[in-house]
Enzyme design. Structure first.
Site, PDB file in Angstrom:
ATOM      1  N   ASP A 144      52.771  38.540  38.985  1.00 31.76           N
ATOM      2  CA  ASP A 144      51.596  39.027  39.717  1.00 31.76           C
ATOM      3  C   ASP A 144      50.793  37.847  40.245  1.00 31.76           C
ATOM      4  OD1 ASP A 144      52.379  41.508  38.860  1.00 31.76           O
ATOM      5  OD2 ASP A 144      50.952  41.567  37.192  1.00 31.76           O
TER       6      ASP A 144
HETATM    7  N1  URA Z   1      54.091  41.901  33.541  1.00 30.79           N
HETATM    8  C1  URA Z   1      52.912  41.991  34.201  1.00 30.79           C
HETATM    9  O1  URA Z   1      52.127  42.903  33.941  1.00 30.79           O
HETATM   10  N2  URA Z   1      52.637  41.069  35.135  1.00 30.79           N
HETATM   11  C2  URA Z   1      53.443  40.028  35.433  1.00 30.79           C
HETATM   12  O2  URA Z   1      53.113  39.199  36.291  1.00 30.79           O
HETATM   13  C3  URA Z   1      54.662  39.935  34.743  1.00 30.79           C
HETATM   14  C4  URA Z   1      54.968  40.882  33.799  1.00 30.79           C
END
Ligand code: URA
Length: 251
Positions: free
Chosen positions: A108
């Site tokens: 993310d």
């Molecule tokens: N899980 C999440 O919630 N975000 C990420 O960036 C990776 C795994």
């Protein structure tokens, strides 16, 4: 086998159109013979390709480890945010890399940590395929502190597989078993590592949300046995060593 124009672009001779001009000028040879056809296919491991008499060295596959900073998205282009590709040097702005270099999975925008970028589609498939059950380990900081009884409950629930709620266009789902390890010695804990073996959308955040908590900081620290090189500052990257590539292939 690879198209000659692609190979020349990969070799750092500019865009496909400038490569075409170069070919038209008669400057390119394959195994000593002058070649004008940009669509000709050559074997990058056998054929000797030269431009103006200089041999073109071709790099077959590229494997990079990046310490992804927060605020960057794992996409080639984004109208709003900078992308992890913006952090790479000019050497990676050739058509070859623009077509082939990709991230193995996504983090993310606000997640930091270990990101692998590669041109090797086979490796990407191995790591991201649900069948391979490759572990991805995250350091997690939570908004609410968790007391010891509840902490044990989190561990059990993750091991059993948490049912996560819907998010955006993603439906609710059952997660596979995940491994939670609490960090620190105090009675109340808010930091742990979580290893997940699949890659559902926002999986880590949704797991803790389903457990009644909230992730306030997330950093990926390992993919399989490959750990983030902590000597890399946020935003820095380097090539993987042969041993590290092998570690990933052993997943
Ligand atoms: N899980 C999440 O919630 N975000 C990420 O960036 C990776 C795994």
């Amino acid at each position: 086998m690879i198209r000659l124009d692609k190979l020349l672009a990969h070799g750092g001779l500019g865009s496909r159109s400038s490569v075409k001009k170069l070919l038209r000028s008669g400057a390119v040879t394959v195994n000593g013979k002058c070649v004008f056809d940009s669509s000709m296919r050559v074997d990058e491991s056998k054929d000797a390709v030269a431009a103006d008499g200089k041999k073109i060295e071709i790099r077959k596959e590229v494997y990079l480890m990046m310490h992804k900073p927060s605020g960057y998205v794992c996409a080639k282009r984004d109208g709003l945010h900078q992308t992890v590709f913006d952090l790479l040097g000019d050497a990676y702005r050739t058509p070859f890399f623009e077509d082939n270099l990709h991230t193995i999975g996504r983090l993310d925008c606000d997640t930091e940590g270990l990101l692998i970028l590669t041109t090797d589609g086979e490796l990407t498939h191995r790591i991201t395929s649900p069948k391979s059950e490759c572990g991805k380990t995250y350091f997690v900081r939570l908004s609410n502190k968790v007391r010891s009884g509840e902490a044990a409950d989190y561990v059990c629930k993750c091991a059993q597989g948490v049912h996560i709620g819907p998010e955006g266009r993603e439906k609710e789902a059952d997660c596979k078993s995940a491994c939670l390890v609490w960090l620190g010695s105090g009675d109340e804990k808010d930091e742990c590592t979580l290893t997940i073996y699949e890659g559902k959308f926002h999986e880590v955040k949704r797991i803790f949300s389903a457990l009644g908590n909230e992730v306030v900081y997330l950093k990926r620290i390992a993919i399989g046995a490959l750990r983030l090189d902590e000597s890399l500052e946020k935003g820095e990257w380097r090539e993987l060593s042969e041993d590290e590539i092998e570690l990933l292939y052993r997943i």
